[in-house]
Motif scaffolding. Sequence first.
Motif, short mmCIF file in Angstrom:
data_model
loop_
_atom_site.label_atom_id
_atom_site.label_comp_id
_atom_site.label_asym_id
_atom_site.label_seq_id
_atom_site.Cartn_x
_atom_site.Cartn_y
_atom_site.Cartn_z
N VAL A 115 -5.22 -22.02 -29.24
CA VAL A 115 -4.48 -21.61 -27.95
C VAL A 115 -3.41 -22.08 -27.42
O VAL A 115 -3.30 -23.40 -27.32
N ASP A 116 -2.11 -21.54 -27.44
CA ASP A 116 -0.98 -22.34 -27.08
C ASP A 116 -0.76 -22.89 -25.62
O ASP A 116 -1.48 -22.24 -24.83
N PRO A 117 -0.47 -23.94 -25.76
CA PRO A 117 -0.62 -24.86 -24.36
C PRO A 117 -0.05 -24.11 -23.19
O PRO A 117 -0.48 -24.05 -22.26
N ILE A 118 1.16 -23.36 -23.19
CA ILE A 118 1.71 -22.76 -22.36
C ILE A 118 1.21 -21.39 -21.92
O ILE A 118 0.66 -21.21 -20.73
N ALA A 119 0.57 -20.63 -22.87
CA ALA A 119 -0.24 -19.60 -22.61
C ALA A 119 -1.83 -19.93 -22.09
O ALA A 119 -2.19 -19.37 -21.32
N GLY A 120 -2.30 -21.12 -22.56
CA GLY A 120 -3.43 -21.66 -22.01
C GLY A 120 -3.24 -21.97 -20.55
O GLY A 120 -3.99 -21.75 -19.59
N ALA A 121 -2.14 -22.46 -20.32
CA ALA A 121 -1.76 -22.91 -18.95
C ALA A 121 -1.66 -21.80 -17.97
O ALA A 121 -2.35 -21.52 -16.84
N LEU A 122 -1.12 -20.66 -18.41
CA LEU A 122 -0.90 -19.66 -17.47
C LEU A 122 -2.01 -18.77 -17.38
O LEU A 122 -2.48 -18.50 -16.20
N PHE A 123 -2.85 -18.36 -18.65
CA PHE A 123 -3.98 -17.52 -18.56
C PHE A 123 -5.29 -18.49 -18.11
O PHE A 123 -6.13 -17.98 -17.09
N GLY A 124 -5.47 -19.70 -18.38
CA GLY A 124 -6.52 -20.42 -17.90
C GLY A 124 -6.18 -20.89 -16.21
O GLY A 124 -7.30 -20.78 -15.57
N GLY A 125 -5.01 -21.04 -15.76
CA GLY A 125 -4.84 -21.46 -14.44
C GLY A 125 -5.27 -19.94 -13.44
O GLY A 125 -5.88 -20.20 -12.40
N LEU A 126 -4.74 -19.09 -14.08
CA LEU A 126 -5.04 -17.55 -13.48
C LEU A 126 -6.35 -17.38 -13.33
O LEU A 126 -6.92 -16.88 -12.35
N VAL A 127 -7.27 -17.51 -14.51
CA VAL A 127 -8.79 -17.05 -14.39
C VAL A 127 -9.29 -18.18 -13.53
O VAL A 127 -10.20 -17.64 -12.85
#
Length: 210
Positions: A115-127
Motif C-alpha cells: 500500500v503506497d503511503p500516500i494512497a494509504g493515507a487518503l483511503f485509510g483516513g477516508l474509510v
Amino acid sequence: MASNAFAGLLISSADRHSLFDDAQGIVAGSMLAVLGVTLLSSAGLLAGGTAGLAFLAHYATGFSFGLCFFVVNLPFYYLAFRRLGLAFTIKTFAAIALTSVLSEFISDFVSMAHVDPIAGALFGGLVIGAGMLALFRHRASLGGIGILALYIQDRFGWRAGFVQLGFDGIILALSFFVASPFIIACSVLGAIVLNLTIAINHRKDRYIAM
C-alpha cells in the motif's frame, strides 16, 4: 405485551434510531474503522486519537494493536458515562470491543501486500472517517479523543472534527520517535482527511435522528 415492547425497540422514527439501527451502525462503523486501520498499518502509517496512541504502544511494546487499543480507551469510559450518558457509554464500549476483536483477526482474511503511503493515507483516513461518522450518528464513538471531541462539540459547539484534528496533531508529533519524516507527513495527511470528513459531514443541525 412483551412482544409489542420488543417490536417497539426495532421501529425507528424521524428523530430516533431503533435498536436494530444502532446495532447495524455500530457493526458497520467498527468494520469500516478496522479496514481503514488496516490500510494505514499496511502502508506503515500511524493514526491520531486513541488509535494513534495504540499504534505507538504497539510499535513500542510489541503487543497487538487490538489489545493496545482496548486498554488505551479504558480511562475514557468514566468521561463518557459522566458527560454523555449510560447509553452512549455502552454503545461506545461495544464499538471499541468489536474493533479490537476484528483487528486481531482481520489479517487472517484480508492481506495487503503493498500500500503506497500516500494512497494509504487518503483511503485509510477516508474509510476511518466514514466509520466514525456511522458511530457518531448512532451516539457512539471509538472512544478516547472521539469522546472528548463529541463532548466539546455538545458543550461548546466546536466541530468535533476540528477538535479531534488538534489532538491528533499532538499525538502525531510524538510519532517522530518511531517513524521517518515522510511517514509522519503521510500520517498527518491521513489525519487531515479523516477529520475533515467528520467536520464536514457531522453536524447536529443537519442530522436529526439520534
